[in-house]
Design a protein around this motif. Structure first.
Motif, short mmCIF file in Angstrom:
data_model
loop_
_atom_site.label_atom_id
_atom_site.label_comp_id
_atom_site.label_asym_id
_atom_site.label_seq_id
_atom_site.Cartn_x
_atom_site.Cartn_y
_atom_site.Cartn_z
N ALA A 101 0.89 -1.16 0.00
CA ALA A 101 0.00 0.00 0.00
C ALA A 101 0.93 1.21 0.00
N ILE A 102 0.71 2.09 -0.95
CA ILE A 102 1.47 3.35 -0.98
C ILE A 102 0.58 4.37 -0.30
N PHE A 103 1.01 4.85 0.85
CA PHE A 103 0.23 5.76 1.67
C PHE A 103 0.40 7.19 1.20
N LEU A 104 -0.71 7.85 0.97
CA LEU A 104 -0.75 9.24 0.50
C LEU A 104 -1.43 10.11 1.55
N ASP A 105 -1.25 11.42 1.44
CA ASP A 105 -1.92 12.34 2.37
C ASP A 105 -3.38 12.55 2.02
N THR A 106 -3.70 12.43 0.75
CA THR A 106 -5.07 12.65 0.30
C THR A 106 -5.47 11.52 -0.63
N ALA A 148 1.31 9.83 -9.19
CA ALA A 148 0.48 10.22 -8.05
C ALA A 148 1.04 9.70 -6.73
N ALA A 149 1.94 8.72 -6.80
CA ALA A 149 2.51 8.13 -5.59
C ALA A 149 3.86 8.74 -5.21
N LYS A 150 4.29 9.74 -5.96
CA LYS A 150 5.64 10.30 -5.79
C LYS A 150 5.95 10.73 -4.35
N THR A 151 4.99 11.33 -3.68
CA THR A 151 5.24 11.80 -2.32
C THR A 151 4.73 10.82 -1.26
N GLY A 152 4.29 9.65 -1.69
CA GLY A 152 3.80 8.65 -0.76
C GLY A 152 4.92 7.80 -0.19
N THR A 153 4.54 6.88 0.68
CA THR A 153 5.48 5.93 1.25
C THR A 153 4.82 4.56 1.26
N ALA A 154 5.55 3.56 0.83
CA ALA A 154 4.99 2.22 0.66
C ALA A 154 5.36 1.30 1.82
N ARG A 155 4.41 0.43 2.16
CA ARG A 155 4.65 -0.64 3.13
C ARG A 155 4.02 -1.91 2.58
N ASN A 156 4.73 -3.03 2.70
CA ASN A 156 4.14 -4.27 2.23
C ASN A 156 3.09 -4.76 3.23
#
Length: 169
Positions: A101-106, A148-156
């Motif tokens: 999951a790539i976590f985003l602010d919005t 769209a995921a550029k500023t996100g952070t991913a966790r498996n």
């Protein structure tokens, strides 16, 4: 009191952004967070706070920037929101270590996946404030880019599941 999970972007990954987890716990406590626990050295923190999510995020980001001399992005979710990310995983039958999951602010834009490039065997789906990706052949050789995921952070999904467990302890 709300139980939150904070996910730091680009911490202890690939030898960059070194931040000892003991130091991260101390930083979290210094901005008023309580019952602070970290999980693996990639910037995962479970804690309690009376503050709203936006306040938690801004306090943590400000404190981390002071430490690192550069901005450090932080995605914040309540324990309930993180549990929903796990439940909503559209790739439940896939290997959890190859699904992120790539976590985003919005919320991701509705057309976020149409702007992805380099897709081969990867599968993608939009979540509430996440983008799910299943890397069928693993992440090592992927060419997938999702603007769209550029500023996100991913966790498996293994990490997400462990963080959900910690948040429920």
């Amino acid at each position: 009191m709300t139980r939150y999970v904070a996910l730091l972007r680009a911490v202890n990954v690939g030898g960059t952004g070194k931040l000892p987890m003991a130091e991260l716990r101390t930083m979290c406590e210094s901005v008023g967070l309580t019952n602070v626990r970290t999980y693996i050295a990639s910037g995962n923190v479970v804690f309690d706070s009376k503050l709203a999510e936006a306040s938690v995020k801004s306090r943590l980001e400000r404190r981390l920037e002071e430490y690192a001399d550069k901005p450090v992005g932080v995605a914040v979710r309540t324990s309930e929101e993180l549990a929903q990310v796990l439940t909503a995983n559209p790739f439940k039958s896939a290997a959890p270590n190859r699904t992120v999951a790539i976590f985003l602010d919005t919320a991701p834009p509705a057309d976020a996946l149409t702007h992805a490039s380099g897709q081969r065997e990867e599968e993608m789906a939009l979540g509430t404030r996440e983008i799910y990706v299943h890397y069928n052949n693993g992440m090592a050789d992927t060419k997938l880019k999702i603007p769209a995921a550029k500023t996100g952070t991913a966790r498996n999904m293994n990490t997400v599941a462990r963080l959900v467990d910690m948040a429920n302890e």
